[in-house]
Design a protein around this motif. Sequence first.
Motif, PDB file in Angstrom:
ATOM      1  N   SER A   1       0.846  -1.313   0.083  1.00 25.01           N
ATOM      2  CA  SER A   1      -0.091   0.016  -0.041  1.00 25.01           C
ATOM      3  C   SER A   1       0.953   1.116  -0.070  1.00 25.01           C
ATOM      4  O   SER A   1       0.376   2.311  -0.617  1.00 25.01           O
TER       5      SER A   1
ATOM      6  N   ALA B   1      -9.416  -9.252   3.089  1.00 23.38           N
ATOM      7  CA  ALA B   1      -9.986  -7.958   2.835  1.00 23.38           C
ATOM      8  C   ALA B   1      -8.991  -7.003   2.512  1.00 23.38           C
ATOM      9  O   ALA B   1      -9.323  -6.088   1.772  1.00 23.38           O
ATOM     10  N   MET B   2      -7.567  -7.068   3.478  1.00 22.66           N
ATOM     11  CA  MET B   2      -6.811  -6.090   3.249  1.00 22.66           C
ATOM     12  C   MET B   2      -5.924  -6.249   1.650  1.00 22.66           C
ATOM     13  O   MET B   2      -5.814  -5.157   1.178  1.00 22.66           O
TER      14      MET B   2
ATOM     15  N   CYS C   1      -8.478  -4.749  -0.725  1.00 25.35           N
ATOM     16  CA  CYS C   1      -8.453  -3.206  -0.687  1.00 25.35           C
ATOM     17  C   CYS C   1      -7.106  -2.434  -1.490  1.00 25.35           C
ATOM     18  O   CYS C   1      -7.293  -1.622  -2.150  1.00 25.35           O
ATOM     19  N   VAL C   2      -6.067  -3.257  -1.272  1.00 23.38           N
ATOM     20  CA  VAL C   2      -4.804  -2.745  -1.926  1.00 23.38           C
ATOM     21  C   VAL C   2      -5.002  -2.731  -3.131  1.00 23.38           C
ATOM     22  O   VAL C   2      -4.515  -1.887  -3.971  1.00 23.38           O
TER      23      VAL C   2
ATOM     24  N   ILE D   1      -7.522  -2.897  -5.154  1.00 25.58           N
ATOM     25  CA  ILE D   1      -8.734  -2.167  -5.720  1.00 25.58           C
ATOM     26  C   ILE D   1      -8.106  -0.679  -5.966  1.00 25.58           C
ATOM     27  O   ILE D   1      -8.215   0.158  -6.796  1.00 25.58           O
ATOM     28  N   ILE D   2      -7.305  -0.261  -4.918  1.00 24.59           N
ATOM     29  CA  ILE D   2      -6.461   1.169  -5.129  1.00 24.59           C
ATOM     30  C   ILE D   2      -5.732   1.082  -6.091  1.00 24.59           C
ATOM     31  O   ILE D   2      -5.444   2.137  -6.730  1.00 24.59           O
TER      32      ILE D   2
END
Length: 220
Positions: free
Chosen positions: A25, A165-166, A169-170, A172-173
Amino acid sequence: MDLIVNGVEFFHKGGSIMYVLLLCSFLVVSIAIERWRYFARRDSGRGFTRQFEEAMSAGDFGKAIGIAKGGSGDLAGLLTGAFKILAEGAEHGQLTGYMEVQSGVALSRLRQRLYYLSVIVTMAPLLGLLGTISGMISAFSVFNVESGQATAITGGVGEALIATAMGLCVAIIALAVHSYFTQRLENIITDMEQCFSLVEASRKALSGKSGELYKAGEAV
């Protein structure tokens, strides 16, 4: 303060793979900032392309030269160099070679580090899945110790899903950042092709007056 404490606790429940995802991230954010600043310096902009096309289409080559010389970014610099080559009486092959090589170099620099974003898009969900599987193995290993601990197993599986989940998220960003810069790069390529085609189409008309037009551009 409680939010920070809960976030740290939530992070640690995801296991050691969360540190790798955190590093990913940070890498996405740093690449996004660096590419934003680089594109801001090197992208001449759609407005520049529109003004240049209008001047060239109207046959106002002196104005077109002035627009190129007064512009910023890679495209403005390439067009200024192309007009200079025409002013020196270069042949068609020299002009074409110059634009192809120099535009290729500029686009290569614009593409730098975007590859890492595409890698993170693919890798982050896999890392999250790896962390989840590792956590589930640990959770179900309670069967080897004592039976009748369904609550412990369920809690362990829930914590293991944090890594997935983490990772999502990473990813998708990273995908959003990669898509933005890829689309912006496509716009730059389109602008280059349009402007270069106009220069190529006007080459014959400019061949006899290129030196005069370049001097006019000096005066604009």
